[in-house]
Design a protein around this motif. Structure first.
Motif, PDB file in Angstrom:
ATOM      1  N   ILE A  37       0.783  -1.406   0.051  1.00 39.18           N
ATOM      2  CA  ILE A  37      -0.075   0.063   0.003  1.00 39.18           C
ATOM      3  C   ILE A  37       0.724   1.336   0.190  1.00 39.18           C
ATOM      4  N   ARG A  86       0.944  -5.869   7.107  1.00 35.58           N
ATOM      5  CA  ARG A  86       0.581  -6.936   6.294  1.00 35.58           C
ATOM      6  C   ARG A  86      -0.034  -8.139   6.873  1.00 35.58           C
ATOM      7  N   SER A 127      -8.814   1.620  -3.581  1.00 41.08           N
ATOM      8  CA  SER A 127      -8.312   1.215  -4.920  1.00 41.08           C
ATOM      9  C   SER A 127      -9.081  -0.093  -5.557  1.00 41.08           C
ATOM     10  N   ARG A 129     -10.547  -2.344  -3.662  1.00 40.58           N
ATOM     11  CA  ARG A 129     -10.479  -3.373  -3.157  1.00 40.58           C
ATOM     12  C   ARG A 129     -11.405  -3.382  -1.921  1.00 40.58           C
ATOM     13  N   ILE A 153      -7.685  -3.847   4.522  1.00 42.25           N
ATOM     14  CA  ILE A 153      -7.721  -4.071   3.146  1.00 42.25           C
ATOM     15  C   ILE A 153      -7.863  -5.328   2.506  1.00 42.25           C
ATOM     16  N   VAL A 155      -6.322  -7.047  -0.143  1.00 43.43           N
ATOM     17  CA  VAL A 155      -5.556  -6.610  -1.098  1.00 43.43           C
ATOM     18  C   VAL A 155      -5.919  -7.939  -2.290  1.00 43.43           C
ATOM     19  N   SER A 160      -3.779  -9.336   2.895  1.00 51.12           N
ATOM     20  CA  SER A 160      -4.443  -8.066   3.192  1.00 51.12           C
ATOM     21  C   SER A 160      -3.506  -7.423   3.874  1.00 51.12           C
ATOM     22  N   VAL A 187      -3.704   1.004  -3.207  1.00 49.09           N
ATOM     23  CA  VAL A 187      -3.056  -0.494  -3.218  1.00 49.09           C
ATOM     24  C   VAL A 187      -2.036  -0.252  -4.425  1.00 49.09           C
TER      25      VAL A 187
END
Length: 200
Positions: A37, A86, A127, A129, A153, A155, A160, A187
């Motif tokens: 990100i 993440r 983005s 997502r 998020i 991804v 994620s 993203v």
């Protein structure tokens, strides 16, 4: 006490770019390749490049400190911080439950003597997502209040990413700026690697 959140593995890489959209349009950005990100750096904030972070996080930025604030997110005198990280993939249907649990875990970690109240919880998109954002009002247990906002998020199906923003002491203008950083997220292309697990 359950430590954190969304645990991660592996290293991180980041660099500065410039974004064009939103309240922080044109500001330099951190592109966190480990989390996949990118997010904006407000004027006067510091990108903590090279700073050693606990395993749950892959990059961070900090705002100006204020006198008299109590302990929060590693800032001895208060201030604002946004951290990125993440984790493994999270199904869209599970985003709300996971991010609400992670936000509460972070509130307990940073403010072990305090308590938190949910102020907002809503689905969003980053983005394109699926994502979910939660906001907590935190009583730090020492007579002060903090503002905590977290966005998780999805991804892709295997990964994620998350952003965690904290303001201590809570202040409307500072809270708004932290929120703007999280809303600036996009993203980018993440490094391939093994994501951490989300503790129960």
């Amino acid at each position: 006490m359950a430590l954190i959140v969304l645990a991660v593995g592996g290293g991180t890489a980041w660099w500065l770019t410039r974004g064009e959209d939103g309240a922080l349009a044109g500001r330099p950005r951190v592109t966190d390749a480990a989390a996949g990100i990118s997010y904006a750096i407000p004027e006067g904030w510091k990108h903590d490049e090279g700073k050693e972070l606990i395993n749950a996080f892959t990059s961070s930025i900090t705002g100006k400190r204020t006198e008299g604030g109590s302990r929060g997110a590693g800032q001895d005198k208060g201030g604002s911080v946004v951290l990125a990280g993440r984790s493994r993939g999270v199904p869209e249907a599970d985003l709300q439950r996971q991010v609400e649990r992670a936000a509460r875990s972070n509130a307990e970690f940073f403010y072990p003597d305090g308590s938190s109240t949910r102020e907002e919880s809503r689905p969003t998109a980053v983005s394109g997502r699926p994502a979910h954002t939660v906001v907590l009002k935190v009583n730090d247990g020492k007579g002060g209040e903090a503002h905590l906002r977290m966005t998780l998020i999805a991804v892709d199906t295997s990964r994620s990413a998350f952003l965690l923003g904290l303001t201590q002491p809570a202040d409307p203008s500072a809270n708004k700026l932290v929120d703007a950083v999280l809303e600036s997220a996009t993203v980018s292309g993440p490094e391939r690697g093994t994501g951490g697990r989300i503790p129960a």
